[in-house]
Write a protein that holds these residues in place. Structure first.
Motif, PDB file in Angstrom:
ATOM      1  N   LEU B  11      33.833  38.880  37.066  1.00  0.00           N
ATOM      2  CA  LEU B  11      35.144  38.638  36.476  1.00  0.00           C
ATOM      3  C   LEU B  11      36.131  39.638  37.037  1.00  0.00           C
ATOM      4  CD1 LEU B  11      36.920  37.182  34.373  1.00  0.00           C
ATOM      5  CD2 LEU B  11      36.141  38.850  32.689  1.00  0.00           C
ATOM      6  N   VAL B  12      37.261  39.114  37.516  1.00  0.00           N
ATOM      7  CA  VAL B  12      38.360  39.954  37.962  1.00  0.00           C
ATOM      8  C   VAL B  12      39.539  39.638  37.068  1.00  0.00           C
ATOM      9  CG1 VAL B  12      39.895  40.561  39.869  1.00  0.00           C
ATOM     10  CG2 VAL B  12      37.509  39.923  40.338  1.00  0.00           C
ATOM     11  N   MET B  13      40.131  40.670  36.480  1.00  0.00           N
ATOM     12  CA  MET B  13      41.259  40.429  35.589  1.00  0.00           C
ATOM     13  C   MET B  13      42.322  41.503  35.734  1.00  0.00           C
ATOM     14  SD  MET B  13      39.368  41.285  31.948  1.00  0.00           S
ATOM     15  CE  MET B  13      40.855  41.230  30.946  1.00  0.00           C
ATOM     16  N   GLY B  14      43.535  41.115  35.424  1.00  0.00           N
ATOM     17  CA  GLY B  14      44.627  42.062  35.416  1.00  0.00           C
ATOM     18  C   GLY B  14      44.695  42.791  34.095  1.00  0.00           C
ATOM     19  N   MET B  15      45.468  43.833  34.054  1.00  0.00           N
ATOM     20  CA  MET B  15      45.512  44.673  32.847  1.00  0.00           C
ATOM     21  C   MET B  15      46.158  43.956  31.661  1.00  0.00           C
ATOM     22  SD  MET B  15      46.124  48.558  34.181  1.00  0.00           S
ATOM     23  CE  MET B  15      47.493  48.224  35.259  1.00  0.00           C
ATOM     24  N   LEU B  78      38.051  41.002  25.565  1.00  0.00           N
ATOM     25  CA  LEU B  78      38.719  42.053  26.343  1.00  0.00           C
ATOM     26  C   LEU B  78      40.226  41.803  26.368  1.00  0.00           C
ATOM     27  CD1 LEU B  78      36.349  41.697  29.439  1.00  0.00           C
ATOM     28  CD2 LEU B  78      35.963  43.129  27.418  1.00  0.00           C
ATOM     29  N   HIS B  79      41.013  42.827  26.146  1.00  0.00           N
ATOM     30  CA  HIS B  79      42.463  42.667  26.270  1.00  0.00           C
ATOM     31  C   HIS B  79      43.103  43.999  26.630  1.00  0.00           C
ATOM     32  CE1 HIS B  79      43.498  44.466  22.272  1.00  0.00           C
ATOM     33  NE2 HIS B  79      42.260  44.090  22.004  1.00  0.00           N
ATOM     34  N   THR B  80      44.110  43.925  27.468  1.00  0.00           N
ATOM     35  CA  THR B  80      44.845  45.088  27.986  1.00  0.00           C
ATOM     36  C   THR B  80      43.913  46.180  28.456  1.00  0.00           C
ATOM     37  OG1 THR B  80      45.126  46.036  25.755  1.00  0.00           O
ATOM     38  CG2 THR B  80      46.883  44.629  26.605  1.00  0.00           C
ATOM     39  N   LEU B  81      42.991  45.785  29.333  1.00  0.00           N
ATOM     40  CA  LEU B  81      42.044  46.768  29.865  1.00  0.00           C
ATOM     41  C   LEU B  81      42.698  47.668  30.905  1.00  0.00           C
ATOM     42  CD1 LEU B  81      38.655  44.885  30.221  1.00  0.00           C
ATOM     43  CD2 LEU B  81      39.628  46.083  28.263  1.00  0.00           C
ATOM     44  N   PRO B  83      41.987  50.082  34.566  1.00  0.00           N
ATOM     45  CA  PRO B  83      41.114  50.066  35.765  1.00  0.00           C
ATOM     46  C   PRO B  83      39.802  50.817  35.553  1.00  0.00           C
ATOM     47  CG  PRO B  83      43.391  50.413  36.429  1.00  0.00           C
ATOM     48  CD  PRO B  83      43.379  50.453  34.925  1.00  0.00           C
ATOM     49  N   GLU B  84      39.802  51.864  34.742  1.00  0.00           N
ATOM     50  CA  GLU B  84      38.560  52.621  34.521  1.00  0.00           C
ATOM     51  C   GLU B  84      37.543  51.847  33.670  1.00  0.00           C
ATOM     52  OE1 GLU B  84      41.609  53.666  33.666  1.00  0.00           O
ATOM     53  OE2 GLU B  84      41.624  54.508  31.621  1.00  0.00           O
ATOM     54  N   ASP B  85      37.949  50.682  33.160  1.00  0.00           N
ATOM     55  CA  ASP B  85      37.006  49.820  32.433  1.00  0.00           C
ATOM     56  C   ASP B  85      36.178  48.959  33.383  1.00  0.00           C
ATOM     57  OD1 ASP B  85      39.602  49.323  30.003  1.00  0.00           O
ATOM     58  OD2 ASP B  85      37.916  50.743  29.919  1.00  0.00           O
ATOM     59  N   SER B  86      36.499  49.008  34.660  1.00  0.00           N
ATOM     60  CA  SER B  86      35.709  48.276  35.642  1.00  0.00           C
ATOM     61  C   SER B  86      34.281  48.814  35.635  1.00  0.00           C
ATOM     62  CB  SER B  86      36.311  48.433  37.036  1.00  0.00           C
ATOM     63  OG  SER B  86      37.623  47.897  37.081  1.00  0.00           O
ATOM     64  N   ALA B  87      33.321  47.906  35.457  1.00  0.00           N
ATOM     65  CA  ALA B  87      31.923  48.322  35.324  1.00  0.00           C
ATOM     66  C   ALA B  87      31.051  47.081  35.246  1.00  0.00           C
ATOM     67  CB  ALA B  87      31.722  49.170  34.061  1.00  0.00           C
ATOM     68  N   ARG B 106      29.773  41.660  36.102  1.00  0.00           N
ATOM     69  CA  ARG B 106      30.476  42.671  36.914  1.00  0.00           C
ATOM     70  C   ARG B 106      31.971  42.463  36.705  1.00  0.00           C
ATOM     71  NH1 ARG B 106      29.427  47.368  38.812  1.00  0.00           N
ATOM     72  NH2 ARG B 106      27.428  46.605  39.605  1.00  0.00           N
ATOM     73  N   LEU B 107      32.606  43.411  36.017  1.00  0.00           N
ATOM     74  CA  LEU B 107      34.026  43.310  35.677  1.00  0.00           C
ATOM     75  C   LEU B 107      34.850  44.227  36.569  1.00  0.00           C
ATOM     76  CD1 LEU B 107      36.343  42.424  33.754  1.00  0.00           C
ATOM     77  CD2 LEU B 107      35.774  44.408  32.343  1.00  0.00           C
ATOM     78  N   THR B 108      35.907  43.662  37.124  1.00  0.00           N
ATOM     79  CA  THR B 108      36.868  44.439  37.903  1.00  0.00           C
ATOM     80  C   THR B 108      38.238  44.263  37.285  1.00  0.00           C
ATOM     81  OG1 THR B 108      35.584  44.084  39.937  1.00  0.00           O
ATOM     82  CG2 THR B 108      37.863  44.831  40.186  1.00  0.00           C
ATOM     83  N   VAL B 109      38.858  45.379  36.933  1.00  0.00           N
ATOM     84  CA  VAL B 109      40.198  45.360  36.340  1.00  0.00           C
ATOM     85  C   VAL B 109      41.192  45.866  37.377  1.00  0.00           C
ATOM     86  CG1 VAL B 109      41.655  46.155  34.456  1.00  0.00           C
ATOM     87  CG2 VAL B 109      39.206  45.788  34.061  1.00  0.00           C
ATOM     88  N   LEU B 110      42.145  45.024  37.693  1.00  0.00           N
ATOM     89  CA  LEU B 110      43.126  45.393  38.743  1.00  0.00           C
ATOM     90  C   LEU B 110      44.374  46.015  38.135  1.00  0.00           C
ATOM     91  CD1 LEU B 110      42.794  42.219  40.958  1.00  0.00           C
ATOM     92  CD2 LEU B 110      41.627  44.416  41.238  1.00  0.00           C
TER      93      LEU B 110
END
Lengths: 114, 110
Positions: B11-15, B78-81, B83-87, B106-110
């Motif tokens: 999962l890739v998501m914006g903040m 998940l909401h308003t994550l 970048p350090e929540d990427s894990a 695998r979560l990536t927060v951009l």
């Protein structure tokens, strides 16, 4: 409290070498002990376990003996293979707790070269 | 096949996005767990549910919101994550003292 300490990695070995990954624990009671393995891109899988002192857990050529006198549960394998490359986690679970809460070590990365 | 499935796997998501992670276990277990696994850090236990009741919340920020509608399903909203929540977020279930893990998201927060 409960805690697990395992040797820092990474560990790099040639195929057919002998493997030892040290693990020691601190527990308030008489815990069950586990080794989990995590292959690249996957979740953790139970490798072996021991539930009381002097028990030996074994699986896929890996062994670990529950040593109460030294509070240790070291993982060993006599001849590693490339396919054993993974991260290994030592963990304990307190008997008598209503949940199977696990206390993990930090993990040890093992790389085996052909 | 561990009997614990997780979706999505990546999962890739914006903040500013809102997303949910899903975990399902087919083992008849009563306890379910969320873990966070970050590079270079120990495995972190986030939440524990026993018989659908949350029994442990390890000081997790409120931008992570778990939900356990029944003993077989566990969600992490998940909401308003940041970048350090990427894990890698791992779900597990247990009946006694042996935990069974899913493959993780695998979560990536951009």
């Amino acid at each position: 409290g409960n805690s697990v300490t395992q040797m820092e990695g990474p560990v790099t070995l040639s195929e057919e070498a002998f493997l030892t990954i040290n693990c020691t624990y601190t527990a308030t009671g008489y815990p069950s002990l586990f080794w989990y393995v995590q292959y690249p891109g996957e979740g953790l899988q139970l490798l072996l376990k021991a539930t009381k002192a002097d028990d030996k857990g074994s699986n896929k050529g890996f062994e670990a003996t529950y040593r109460k006198e030294t509070t240790s549960f070291h993982l060993e394998k006599g001849s590693v293979q490339v396919s054993d490359s993974a991260v290994y986690f030592c963990a304990l679970s307190e008997k008598g707790s209503t949940l199977g809460r696990l206390y993990f070590g930090r993990g040890t990365q093992l790389t085996v070269w052909p | 096949e561990t009997g614990v499935t997780q979706t999505p796997r990546h999962l890739v998501m914006g903040m500013t996005n809102k997303k949910s992670l899903k975990c399902e276990q087919h083992l008849g277990h009563n306890a379910m767990y969320w873990y966070k696994q970050s590079a270079k850090k120990p495995l972190e236990l986030m939440f524990v549910y026993n018989f659908k009741e949350q029994t442990e919340n390890n000081s997790v920020p409120s931008r992570f919101s778990p939900e356990c509608p029944n003993s077989s399903h566990l969600f992490l909203h998940l909401h308003t994550l940041q970048p350090e929540d990427s894990a890698l977020y791992l779900c597990a279930s247990s009946q006694d003292h042996e935990q069974f893990f899913g493959p993780g998201t695998r979560l990536t927060v951009l």
